[in-house]
Write a protein that holds these residues in place. Structure first.
Motif, mmCIF file in Angstrom:
data_model
loop_
_atom_site.group_PDB
_atom_site.id
_atom_site.type_symbol
_atom_site.label_atom_id
_atom_site.label_comp_id
_atom_site.label_asym_id
_atom_site.label_seq_id
_atom_site.Cartn_x
_atom_site.Cartn_y
_atom_site.Cartn_z
ATOM 1 N N UNK A 19 0.816 -1.205 0.000
ATOM 2 C CA UNK A 19 0.000 0.000 0.000
ATOM 3 C C UNK A 19 0.857 1.266 0.000
ATOM 4 N N UNK A 20 0.596 2.151 -0.945
ATOM 5 C CA UNK A 20 1.265 3.461 -0.937
ATOM 6 C C UNK A 20 0.862 4.261 0.293
ATOM 7 N N UNK A 21 -0.375 4.043 0.771
ATOM 8 C CA UNK A 21 -0.850 4.747 1.955
ATOM 9 C C UNK A 21 -0.013 4.447 3.180
ATOM 10 N N UNK A 22 0.450 3.207 3.299
ATOM 11 C CA UNK A 22 1.284 2.834 4.437
ATOM 12 C C UNK A 22 2.593 3.609 4.423
ATOM 13 N N UNK A 23 3.239 3.666 3.273
ATOM 14 C CA UNK A 23 4.518 4.366 3.189
ATOM 15 C C UNK A 23 4.350 5.865 3.404
ATOM 16 N N UNK A 24 3.262 6.438 2.902
ATOM 17 C CA UNK A 24 3.004 7.861 3.135
ATOM 18 C C UNK A 24 2.802 8.131 4.621
ATOM 19 N N UNK A 25 2.024 7.281 5.289
ATOM 20 C CA UNK A 25 1.782 7.462 6.725
ATOM 21 C C UNK A 25 3.070 7.262 7.521
ATOM 22 N N UNK A 26 3.846 6.249 7.162
ATOM 23 C CA UNK A 26 5.096 5.983 7.871
ATOM 24 C C UNK A 26 6.076 7.139 7.704
ATOM 25 N N UNK A 27 6.201 7.663 6.485
ATOM 26 C CA UNK A 27 7.129 8.764 6.249
ATOM 27 C C UNK A 27 6.689 10.026 6.977
ATOM 28 N N UNK A 28 5.386 10.304 6.979
ATOM 29 C CA UNK A 28 4.888 11.484 7.688
ATOM 30 C C UNK A 28 5.073 11.332 9.192
ATOM 31 N N UNK A 29 4.856 10.129 9.700
ATOM 32 C CA UNK A 29 5.043 9.877 11.132
ATOM 33 C C UNK A 29 6.505 10.049 11.524
ATOM 34 N N UNK A 44 5.780 13.379 25.043
ATOM 35 C CA UNK A 44 4.420 13.902 25.158
ATOM 36 C C UNK A 44 3.455 13.309 24.133
ATOM 37 N N UNK A 45 3.957 12.513 23.204
ATOM 38 C CA UNK A 45 3.123 11.876 22.179
ATOM 39 C C UNK A 45 3.338 10.362 22.196
ATOM 40 N N UNK A 46 2.927 9.696 23.287
ATOM 41 C CA UNK A 46 3.199 8.262 23.405
ATOM 42 C C UNK A 46 2.410 7.397 22.418
ATOM 43 N N UNK A 47 1.369 7.931 21.820
ATOM 44 C CA UNK A 47 0.537 7.151 20.911
ATOM 45 C C UNK A 47 0.850 7.416 19.439
ATOM 46 N N UNK A 48 1.883 8.194 19.147
ATOM 47 C CA UNK A 48 2.216 8.523 17.763
ATOM 48 C C UNK A 48 2.570 7.263 16.992
ATOM 49 N N UNK A 49 1.869 7.030 15.869
ATOM 50 C CA UNK A 49 2.162 5.863 15.041
ATOM 51 C C UNK A 49 1.545 6.018 13.665
ATOM 52 N N UNK A 50 2.074 5.274 12.719
ATOM 53 C CA UNK A 50 1.515 5.190 11.378
ATOM 54 C C UNK A 50 0.483 4.071 11.370
ATOM 55 N N UNK A 51 -0.569 4.250 10.569
ATOM 56 C CA UNK A 51 -1.626 3.260 10.530
ATOM 57 C C UNK A 51 -2.290 3.287 9.165
ATOM 58 N N UNK A 60 -1.980 9.039 10.257
ATOM 59 C CA UNK A 60 -1.014 9.270 11.327
ATOM 60 C C UNK A 60 -1.813 9.435 12.612
ATOM 61 N N UNK A 61 -1.602 8.532 13.528
ATOM 62 C CA UNK A 61 -2.289 8.562 14.811
ATOM 63 C C UNK A 61 -1.465 9.397 15.776
ATOM 64 N N UNK A 62 -2.026 10.522 16.219
ATOM 65 C CA UNK A 62 -1.333 11.372 17.186
ATOM 66 C C UNK A 62 -1.661 10.963 18.613
ATOM 67 N N UNK A 63 -2.863 10.479 18.841
ATOM 68 C CA UNK A 63 -3.261 10.027 20.167
ATOM 69 C C UNK A 63 -3.632 11.173 21.090
#
Length: 106
Positions: A19-29, A44-51, A60-63
């Motif tokens: 998925x291109x979406x995965x790589x875009x989310x991972x790079x932005x994260x 301060x952002x313990x929930x930050x992750x790509x999804x 991008x999950x900021x949490x």
């Protein structure tokens, strides 16, 4: 069944790596993580992750963050906006932002 795949793979099976979406989310994260580290906000952002969502769109999950963290991020954004960072010149989306102009100069 007549519409079943004969290759042994479930048609619903897919990998985030396809998925291109995965790589875009991972790079932005990763980019956001690096900036948060430089700003001293990495804890301060313990929930930050790509999804990915069910449709394969990158997210991008900021949490959740504390009110103090939200205030600090708001202040950083106010300072960035006051310096002209990221604003379109005529708000039509066609002109490059300040960030894009700096990337083009590098």
């Amino acid at each position: 069944m007549p519409n079943e795949s004969t290759d042994g793979r479930d048609t619903a099976a897919w990998s985030p790596l396809d998925s291109d979406g995965w790589y875009a989310a991972r790079n932005a994260t990763t980019a956001l993580r690096d900036v948060l580290v430089r700003a001293g906000l990495e804890k301060d952002f313990p929930y930050l992750r790509a999804d990915l969502n069910a449709f394969g769109h990158g997210l991008v999950e900021l949490g959740r963050v504390s009110p103090a963290t939200a205030e600090r991020v708001a202040e950083l954004l106010r300072l960035a906006l006051a310096s002209g960072f990221g604003r379109d010149r005529n708000n039509d989306g066609d002109e490059p932002t300040v960030a894009e102009e700096h990337q083009g100069r590098a």
